[in-house]
Scaffold this motif. Structure first.
Motif, PDB file in Angstrom:
ATOM      1  N   ASP A 167       0.845  -1.198   0.000  1.00 53.90           N
ATOM      2  CA  ASP A 167       0.000   0.000   0.000  1.00 53.90           C
ATOM      3  C   ASP A 167       0.881   1.248   0.000  1.00 53.90           C
ATOM      4  N   PRO A 168       0.868   2.028  -1.084  1.00 53.10           N
ATOM      5  CA  PRO A 168       1.754   3.192  -1.172  1.00 53.10           C
ATOM      6  C   PRO A 168       1.271   4.433  -0.423  1.00 53.10           C
ATOM      7  N   VAL A 169       0.070   4.402   0.137  1.00 57.25           N
ATOM      8  CA  VAL A 169      -0.448   5.581   0.833  1.00 57.25           C
ATOM      9  C   VAL A 169       0.193   5.672   2.221  1.00 57.25           C
ATOM     10  N   VAL A 170       0.771   6.844   2.506  1.00 58.47           N
ATOM     11  CA  VAL A 170       1.486   7.079   3.757  1.00 58.47           C
ATOM     12  C   VAL A 170       1.013   8.380   4.381  1.00 58.47           C
ATOM     13  N   VAL A 171       1.412   8.572   5.637  1.00 59.29           N
ATOM     14  CA  VAL A 171       1.232   9.857   6.302  1.00 59.29           C
ATOM     15  C   VAL A 171       2.594  10.273   6.838  1.00 59.29           C
ATOM     16  N   ALA A 172       3.009  11.475   6.502  1.00 62.27           N
ATOM     17  CA  ALA A 172       4.222  12.082   7.059  1.00 62.27           C
ATOM     18  C   ALA A 172       3.747  13.257   7.905  1.00 62.27           C
ATOM     19  N   SER A 173       4.288  13.369   9.124  1.00 55.70           N
ATOM     20  CA  SER A 173       3.789  14.434   9.995  1.00 55.70           C
ATOM     21  C   SER A 173       4.899  15.078  10.803  1.00 55.70           C
TER      22      SER A 173
END
Length: 131
Positions: A60-66
């Motif tokens: 799954d290529p969907v990420v969250v950077a925060s």
């Protein structure tokens, strides 16, 4: 996407040197801090080649950077250090040995409020956005 929004996002990302990357997949939920650098609105992270994040990204290529100031949801792609844009120093850092780049193409940037909780601003990107 409107040019003034691109400039706003690029300005926010340009000052960032580390982010917390969150992925989910076969290796479970993974959350770690990584060095990063921005090229306009794309964010590049220096990730160890043995990281479970890479295993998750295959699924799954969907990420969250925060950071403490914003949260970026995007589509990640694993790249070799040699594919790092020439303007960026990330691939030339001593800690880059044994690492790969994770490029994040933004889907949505949410900016936290200065006081209180929640977001003060949300910027959505077109699905076919490439620059």
């Amino acid at each position: 996407m409107l040019d003034h929004l691109k400039r706003r996002v690029a300005g926010i990302l340009a000052t960032t040197k580390t982010v917390t990357l969150s992925t989910a997949g076969p290796a479970g939920i993974q959350v770690h801090r990584f060095r990063c650098e921005a090229d306009r609105v794309h964010l590049y992270l220096l990730v160890p080649g043995t990281s479970d994040h890479l295993f998750n990204l295959e699924d799954d290529p969907v990420v969250v950077a925060s950071t403490s100031g914003w949260q970026l949801r995007g589509a990640a792609q694993v790249r070799q250090l040699s594919e790092c844009p020439d303007d960026l120093l990330l691939s030339r850092l001593p800690e880059a040995v044994g690492c790969v780049l994770v490029q994040i193409r933004p889907l949505q940037l949410q900016i936290y409020q200065q006081t209180g909780w929640g977001f003060s601003e949300t910027i959505d990107f077109d699905l076919d956005f490439h620059t």
